[in-house]
Write an enzyme that holds these catalytic residues in place. Structure first.
Site, short mmCIF file in Angstrom:
data_model
loop_
_atom_site.label_atom_id
_atom_site.label_comp_id
_atom_site.label_asym_id
_atom_site.label_seq_id
_atom_site.Cartn_x
_atom_site.Cartn_y
_atom_site.Cartn_z
CE LYS A 1 -4.05 -2.20 2.00
NZ LYS A 1 -4.69 -2.60 3.25
CE LYS B 1 -6.47 -11.24 -8.21
NZ LYS B 1 -6.25 -10.47 -7.06
CE LYS C 1 -10.88 -1.92 -4.96
NZ LYS C 1 -10.65 -3.31 -4.50
P1 ADP Z 1 -9.31 -6.06 -6.35
O1 ADP Z 1 -8.16 -6.89 -6.84
O2 ADP Z 1 -10.29 -5.75 -7.40
O3 ADP Z 1 -8.83 -4.84 -5.58
P2 ADP Z 1 -9.80 -7.06 -3.73
O4 ADP Z 1 -8.34 -7.14 -3.48
O5 ADP Z 1 -10.61 -6.02 -3.03
O6 ADP Z 1 -10.06 -6.96 -5.30
O7 ADP Z 1 -10.39 -8.50 -3.45
C1 ADP Z 1 -11.49 -8.81 -2.64
C2 ADP Z 1 -11.63 -10.32 -2.63
O8 ADP Z 1 -11.91 -10.80 -3.96
C3 ADP Z 1 -10.36 -11.02 -2.19
O9 ADP Z 1 -10.72 -12.09 -1.33
C4 ADP Z 1 -9.74 -11.56 -3.45
O10 ADP Z 1 -9.04 -12.77 -3.22
C5 ADP Z 1 -10.95 -11.79 -4.36
N1 ADP Z 1 -10.60 -11.54 -5.77
C6 ADP Z 1 -10.33 -10.33 -6.32
N2 ADP Z 1 -10.05 -10.45 -7.64
C7 ADP Z 1 -10.13 -11.76 -7.93
C8 ADP Z 1 -9.93 -12.53 -9.14
N3 ADP Z 1 -9.63 -11.94 -10.29
N4 ADP Z 1 -10.10 -13.86 -9.08
C9 ADP Z 1 -10.42 -14.46 -7.90
N5 ADP Z 1 -10.61 -13.80 -6.73
C10 ADP Z 1 -10.46 -12.47 -6.73
#
Ligand code: ADP
Ligand code: TRP
Length: 321
Positions: A110, A190, A193
């Site tokens: 972060k 992957k 966001k």
């Molecule tokens: P982002 O990557 O969009 O910021 P977050 O880190 O907030 O998403 O993830 C929230 C939850 O969703 C976590 O438990 C994460 O493991 C899951 N997650 C996020 N993106 C994926 C993905 N592309 N495939 C599988 N699980 C995901």
């Protein structure tokens, strides 16, 4: 067995969040006593806009219920409805070596992304440990990125129990979802966001279907057979389509004669149908905000009762009472 997990209120849910976090959490209902909360105190480490925080919390509550969380079979609440968690976090902080927090990747990531280093961001894992330990949780389903925070939690349990006696805190276990494949985004990376490649689960029909039409493909002609390996369309289609439709698309890839435009249309339809019941449920919840409040309130009462029991035990053990 108590299963507990926290959901970050961080904007619009996407298909990766759904299959990677929300669906597994909902599927785990019934396996044990499920505790799910919206990590609003944690969100404050990076969100300092009151309106944005309030809206994000509201949205994740609505989304989680719309996705199928059944309040009669589990407890769903806002982290901040149980402010006792801060007291436990403080108690844990008193045995938490600086080095343990300094090593946390999530903090370092972060900071490297330009988020300013504040005390709460640094202390995040101690609050997360308190979330888990306040409810005597046994199993904590999380994504791979949270594995280290669970190790910190277990370390802190060891320290408290060594100092104040076995049984002061219960030792939890992480359940890392390594069986959940990473959902690819529209560009094949992957879905995340931070990469701007997401497919929202509750987007409007036209713009969302348009996103699907923009998925990257190779330049194979309509009549050519197409490679099934590493196909973004197929990987996403498999999540939404039934087995026979998926099998049909595989054979159409292999035989040639169908263009990517056609595959994308099928994907867009399957995606839209998959989330249709959840979309309807979401509309009902948006129209009945009281329903969401009632669920969160009932969850908060149950959670707080449990939290008070554990905190009383800890306060006695450490000498506060
Ligand atoms: P982002 O990557 O969009 O910021 P977050 O880190 O907030 O998403 O993830 C929230 C939850 O969703 C976590 O438990 C994460 O493991 C899951 N997650 C996020 N993106 C994926 C993905 N592309 N495939 C599988 N699980 C995901
Ligand atoms: N840190 C978790 C995430 O970013 C959210 C979270 C907060 C959590 N407290 C928790 C997860 C306790 C599991 C248990 O996804």
């Amino acid at each position: 067995m108590r299963i507990l997990t926290g959901l970050q209120p961080s904007g619009k849910l996407h298909v990766g969040n759904y299959f990677g976090a929300i669906k597994p959490a909902i599927d785990a209902q019934g396996e044990g006593d499920g505790y799910y909360f919206i990590a609003d105190y944690h969100a404050m480490t990076t969100t300092h806009d009151a309106k944005e925080l309030r809206e994000n919390v509201r949205n994740v509550a609505i989304d989680f219920l719309a996705c199928g969380f059944d309040p009669s079979r589990g407890v769903f609440f806002k982290q901040s409805s149980v402010p006792e968690v801060n007291e436990l976090a403080w108690i844990l902080s008193t045995v938490c070596p600086m080095g343990l927090l300094e090593r946390c990747h999530s903090y370092k990531d972060k900071i490297s992304k330009g988020i300013s280093a504040n005390h709460a961001l640094f202390a995040y894992p101690a609050l997360m440990a308190a979330d888990i330990l306040l409810y005597d949780s046994n199993v904590v389903p999380v994504g791979e990125d949270q594995k280290q925070h669970l190790e910190v939690t277990r370390d802190l349990v060891g320290k408290i129990n060594d100092q104040y006696g076995e049984g002061t805190l219960m030792m939890p276990k992480a359940r890392i979802r390594d069986d959940v494949a990473k959902v690819p985004g529209l560009d094949g990376e992957k879905m995340s966001k931070s990469y701007n490649n997401t497919l929202p689960i509750f987007g409007d029909e036209k713009p969302t279907k348009k996103l699907i039409m923009r998925i990257k493909t190779d330049s194979a002609a309509v009549e050519d057979p197409k490679p099934t390996e590493n196909s973004i369309i197929l990987a996403l289609y498999q999540l939404f389509a039934n087995e026979s439709d998926y099998g049909q698309m595989i054979s159409d890839y292999e035989n040639g004669g169908c263009g990517y435009g056609d595959f994308k249309k099928r994907l867009a339809e399957a995606y839209w149908d998959y989330f249709a019941p959840m979309r309807t449920r979401r509309e009902e919840l948006v129209a009945n905000p009281d329903e969401v409040d009632t669920v969160l309130k009932a969850g908060a009462e149950k959670a707080r009762k449990e939290a008070t029991k554990v905190l009383d035990r800890v306060r006695k053990a450490v000498g506060l009472t």
